[in-house]
Design a protein around this motif. Structure first.
Motif, mmCIF file in Angstrom:
data_model
loop_
_atom_site.group_PDB
_atom_site.id
_atom_site.type_symbol
_atom_site.label_atom_id
_atom_site.label_comp_id
_atom_site.label_asym_id
_atom_site.label_seq_id
_atom_site.Cartn_x
_atom_site.Cartn_y
_atom_site.Cartn_z
ATOM 1 N N LYS A 1 0.952 -1.075 0.087
ATOM 2 C CA LYS A 1 -0.133 0.014 0.088
ATOM 3 C C LYS A 1 0.821 1.300 -0.143
ATOM 4 C CE LYS A 1 -3.629 2.194 2.590
ATOM 5 N NZ LYS A 1 -4.750 2.102 3.808
ATOM 6 N N LEU A 2 0.416 2.380 -0.826
ATOM 7 C CA LEU A 2 1.046 3.346 -0.834
ATOM 8 C C LEU A 2 0.069 4.545 -0.321
ATOM 9 C CD1 LEU A 2 2.605 3.775 -4.377
ATOM 10 C CD2 LEU A 2 3.855 3.643 -2.077
ATOM 11 N N SER A 3 0.347 5.413 0.468
ATOM 12 C CA SER A 3 -0.605 6.197 1.278
ATOM 13 C C SER A 3 -0.091 7.369 1.663
ATOM 14 C CB SER A 3 -1.170 5.290 2.442
ATOM 15 O OG SER A 3 -2.168 6.248 3.271
ATOM 16 N N LEU A 4 -1.154 8.578 1.808
ATOM 17 C CA LEU A 4 -0.563 9.793 2.420
ATOM 18 C C LEU A 4 -1.926 10.575 2.687
ATOM 19 C CD1 LEU A 4 1.453 11.825 2.785
ATOM 20 C CD2 LEU A 4 0.911 12.925 0.571
ATOM 21 N N LYS A 5 -1.904 11.108 3.829
ATOM 22 C CA LYS A 5 -3.252 11.957 4.198
ATOM 23 C C LYS A 5 -2.837 12.980 5.121
ATOM 24 C CE LYS A 5 -7.549 11.021 6.763
ATOM 25 N NZ LYS A 5 -8.261 9.996 7.597
ATOM 26 N N ASP A 6 -3.256 14.511 4.993
ATOM 27 C CA ASP A 6 -3.280 15.336 5.536
ATOM 28 C C ASP A 6 -4.265 16.293 5.575
ATOM 29 O OD1 ASP A 6 -2.950 16.761 3.106
ATOM 30 O OD2 ASP A 6 -0.662 16.723 3.061
ATOM 31 N N TYR A 7 -4.164 17.468 5.958
ATOM 32 C CA TYR A 7 -5.397 18.618 5.891
ATOM 33 C C TYR A 7 -6.117 18.861 4.723
ATOM 34 C CZ TYR A 7 -2.333 22.170 4.389
ATOM 35 O OH TYR A 7 -1.069 22.678 3.496
ATOM 36 N N SER A 8 -5.001 18.775 3.493
ATOM 37 C CA SER A 8 -5.459 18.993 2.159
ATOM 38 C C SER A 8 -6.138 17.760 1.292
ATOM 39 C CB SER A 8 -4.302 19.460 1.196
ATOM 40 O OG SER A 8 -3.245 18.483 1.190
ATOM 41 N N GLY A 9 -6.116 16.589 1.750
ATOM 42 C CA GLY A 9 -6.711 15.353 1.107
ATOM 43 C C GLY A 9 -6.013 14.241 1.520
ATOM 44 N N GLU A 10 -6.323 13.116 0.583
ATOM 45 C CA GLU A 10 -6.013 11.654 0.960
ATOM 46 C C GLU A 10 -5.441 10.915 -0.326
ATOM 47 O OE1 GLU A 10 -7.322 7.800 3.418
ATOM 48 O OE2 GLU A 10 -8.426 9.816 3.364
ATOM 49 N N TYR A 11 -4.469 10.136 -0.337
ATOM 50 C CA TYR A 11 -4.003 9.389 -1.495
ATOM 51 C C TYR A 11 -3.839 7.961 -0.948
ATOM 52 C CZ TYR A 11 -1.229 7.151 -5.137
ATOM 53 O OH TYR A 11 -0.900 6.213 -6.043
ATOM 54 N N SER A 12 -4.562 6.976 -1.702
ATOM 55 C CA SER A 12 -4.185 5.595 -1.179
ATOM 56 C C SER A 12 -4.209 4.809 -2.727
ATOM 57 C CB SER A 12 -5.604 5.152 -0.419
ATOM 58 O OG SER A 12 -5.595 3.778 -0.332
ATOM 59 N N ASN A 13 -3.318 3.958 -2.579
ATOM 60 C CA ASN A 13 -3.030 2.918 -3.790
ATOM 61 C C ASN A 13 -2.914 1.484 -3.043
ATOM 62 O OD1 ASN A 13 -2.528 1.207 -6.167
ATOM 63 N ND2 ASN A 13 -1.821 2.966 -6.991
ATOM 64 N N ARG A 14 -3.701 0.616 -3.232
ATOM 65 C CA ARG A 14 -3.316 -0.621 -2.317
ATOM 66 C C ARG A 14 -3.701 -2.020 -3.262
ATOM 67 N NH1 ARG A 14 -7.277 -3.110 2.723
ATOM 68 N NH2 ARG A 14 -5.850 -4.758 3.384
ATOM 69 N N PHE A 15 -2.549 -2.877 -3.081
ATOM 70 C CA PHE A 15 -2.735 -4.222 -3.924
ATOM 71 C C PHE A 15 -2.731 -5.142 -2.867
ATOM 72 C CE2 PHE A 15 -0.696 -1.660 -7.024
ATOM 73 C CZ PHE A 15 -1.162 -2.215 -8.393
ATOM 74 N N ILE A 16 -3.723 -6.105 -3.271
ATOM 75 C CA ILE A 16 -3.889 -7.474 -2.366
ATOM 76 C C ILE A 16 -3.610 -8.763 -3.444
ATOM 77 C CG2 ILE A 16 -5.129 -8.962 -0.977
ATOM 78 C CD1 ILE A 16 -6.611 -6.516 0.075
ATOM 79 N N VAL A 17 -2.684 -9.627 -2.964
ATOM 80 C CA VAL A 17 -2.571 -10.617 -4.057
ATOM 81 C C VAL A 17 -2.883 -11.969 -3.275
ATOM 82 C CG1 VAL A 17 -1.079 -11.896 -5.629
ATOM 83 C CG2 VAL A 17 -0.864 -9.227 -5.278
ATOM 84 N N ASN A 18 -3.837 -12.925 -4.052
ATOM 85 C CA ASN A 18 -4.052 -13.921 -3.268
ATOM 86 C C ASN A 18 -3.737 -15.344 -4.243
ATOM 87 O OD1 ASN A 18 -5.275 -12.869 -0.997
ATOM 88 N ND2 ASN A 18 -7.007 -12.597 -2.013
ATOM 89 N N GLY A 19 -3.446 -16.306 -3.547
ATOM 90 C CA GLY A 19 -3.219 -17.331 -4.526
ATOM 91 C C GLY A 19 -3.581 -18.842 -3.757
ATOM 92 N N GLU B 1 -5.266 -14.184 -7.833
ATOM 93 C CA GLU B 1 -6.288 -12.977 -7.677
ATOM 94 C C GLU B 1 -5.641 -11.754 -7.414
ATOM 95 O OE1 GLU B 1 -10.703 -12.518 -6.926
ATOM 96 O OE2 GLU B 1 -9.489 -12.387 -5.175
ATOM 97 N N ILE B 2 -5.539 -10.630 -8.278
ATOM 98 C CA ILE B 2 -4.878 -9.727 -7.929
ATOM 99 C C ILE B 2 -5.858 -8.352 -7.708
ATOM 100 C CG2 ILE B 2 -2.945 -7.825 -8.468
ATOM 101 C CD1 ILE B 2 -3.012 -11.067 -10.282
ATOM 102 N N LYS B 3 -6.199 -7.826 -6.629
ATOM 103 C CA LYS B 3 -6.916 -6.791 -6.309
ATOM 104 C C LYS B 3 -6.063 -5.203 -6.417
ATOM 105 C CE LYS B 3 -10.221 -9.724 -3.869
ATOM 106 N NZ LYS B 3 -10.908 -9.868 -2.430
ATOM 107 N N ASN B 4 -6.726 -4.296 -7.024
ATOM 108 C CA ASN B 4 -6.099 -2.900 -6.811
ATOM 109 C C ASN B 4 -7.112 -2.090 -6.932
ATOM 110 O OD1 ASN B 4 -4.387 -0.703 -9.323
ATOM 111 N ND2 ASN B 4 -4.091 -1.086 -6.862
ATOM 112 N N LYS B 5 -7.161 -1.368 -5.480
ATOM 113 C CA LYS B 5 -8.130 -0.404 -4.948
ATOM 114 C C LYS B 5 -7.211 0.927 -4.529
ATOM 115 C CE LYS B 5 -12.274 0.004 -2.140
ATOM 116 N NZ LYS B 5 -13.153 -0.809 -1.181
ATOM 117 N N GLY B 6 -7.857 2.010 -4.890
ATOM 118 C CA GLY B 6 -7.490 3.414 -4.616
ATOM 119 C C GLY B 6 -8.246 4.486 -4.919
ATOM 120 N N PHE B 7 -7.740 5.528 -4.467
ATOM 121 C CA PHE B 7 -8.527 7.073 -4.585
ATOM 122 C C PHE B 7 -7.508 8.347 -4.594
ATOM 123 C CE2 PHE B 7 -9.130 5.482 -0.124
ATOM 124 C CZ PHE B 7 -8.883 6.739 0.419
ATOM 125 N N PHE B 8 -7.898 9.168 -4.681
ATOM 126 C CA PHE B 8 -7.236 10.575 -4.531
ATOM 127 C C PHE B 8 -8.004 11.727 -4.474
ATOM 128 C CE2 PHE B 8 -3.918 13.704 -6.702
ATOM 129 C CZ PHE B 8 -3.459 13.990 -5.551
#
Length: 216
Positions: free
Chosen positions: A78-96, A133-140
């Motif tokens: 996961k890549l992440s950043l959160k402060d007063y101006s906003g939030e960024y998240s990019n997450r990968f989950i890999v299952n096998g 199975e590869i899941k990629n979920k995020g927002f900006f």
């Protein structure tokens, strides 16, 4: 030796080679918008896992063959950043999960004076398939405005070939404890829809297991 049906459960330790997915995450971190805002790596595809395996087979003399199921694995980053101006998240989950067949050869069995088997050494091969199975979920989000969001899922299948050696100790004629050490060679899976193209899922690695078995 009389032919026997067998069933066993193993709990173990596995390593996985996730260099391709780590490279993907590093590339994302060095690209906009993650690079511009300075997103941090919260997790980076842990390569050490606990696995559970079930074997159901048939043994005659020094030969045993059957079905091998389980080997479920999961990792993520996961890549992440959160402060007063906003939030960024990019997450990968890999299952096998691995499924296949196996063949064991009991090349040496030690027996006591009454010809009762006390322990055996065996070699094993197990071809199979890894279903990934590869899941990629995020927002900006900036100033409460969502600039980007995604929730993607990808599936792939790859060939696997396990080679290992182990030993069994016979508690009774029909109950045993066992350990095994080997290496699972798994074909690399390229996630074609992800960029960059070096995005690879590779479950190859060491397998060390131990458990209990029964014969009927």
């Amino acid at each position: 030796m009389q032919a026997q049906f067998t069933a066993s459960y193993s709990l173990g330790y596995a390593t996985h080679n996730m260099d391709g997915m780590k490279s993907l995450m590093k590339t994302i971190q060095q690209s906009p918008p993650a690079f511009i805002i300075g997103a941090k790596s919260v997790d980076d595809f842990s390569t050490n896992q606990v696995i559970h395996i079930v074997d159901i087979g048939y043994r005659f003399d020094m030969h045993e063959f059957g079905l091998k199921g389980g080997g479920y694995s999961s990792t993520g980053a996961k890549l992440s950043l959160k402060d007063y101006s906003g939030e960024y998240s990019n997450r990968f989950i890999v299952n096998g999960i691995r499924a296949g067949v196996y063949y064991k050869n009991y090349f040496y069995t030690y027996r006591n004076d009454k010809e009762k088997a006390l322990f055996s050494f065996f070699g094993e091969i197990s071809p199979g398939l890894y279903f990934s199975e590869i899941k990629n979920k995020g927002f900006f989000i900036v100033q409460d405005e969502e600039l980007d969001s995604f929730d993607d899922k990808y599936s792939n299948t790859s060939f696997a070939f396990l080679i290992q050696a182990g030993a069994k100790y016979y508690i009774t004629k029909n109950i045993n404890m066992h350990i095994a050490l080997g290496y699972d060679f798994v074909a690399k899976v390229k996630v074609e829809d992800l960029k960059p193209k070096e995005a690879l899922v590779d479950w190859s690695g060491i397998r060390f297991t131990g458990g209990i078995g029964f014969s009927f």
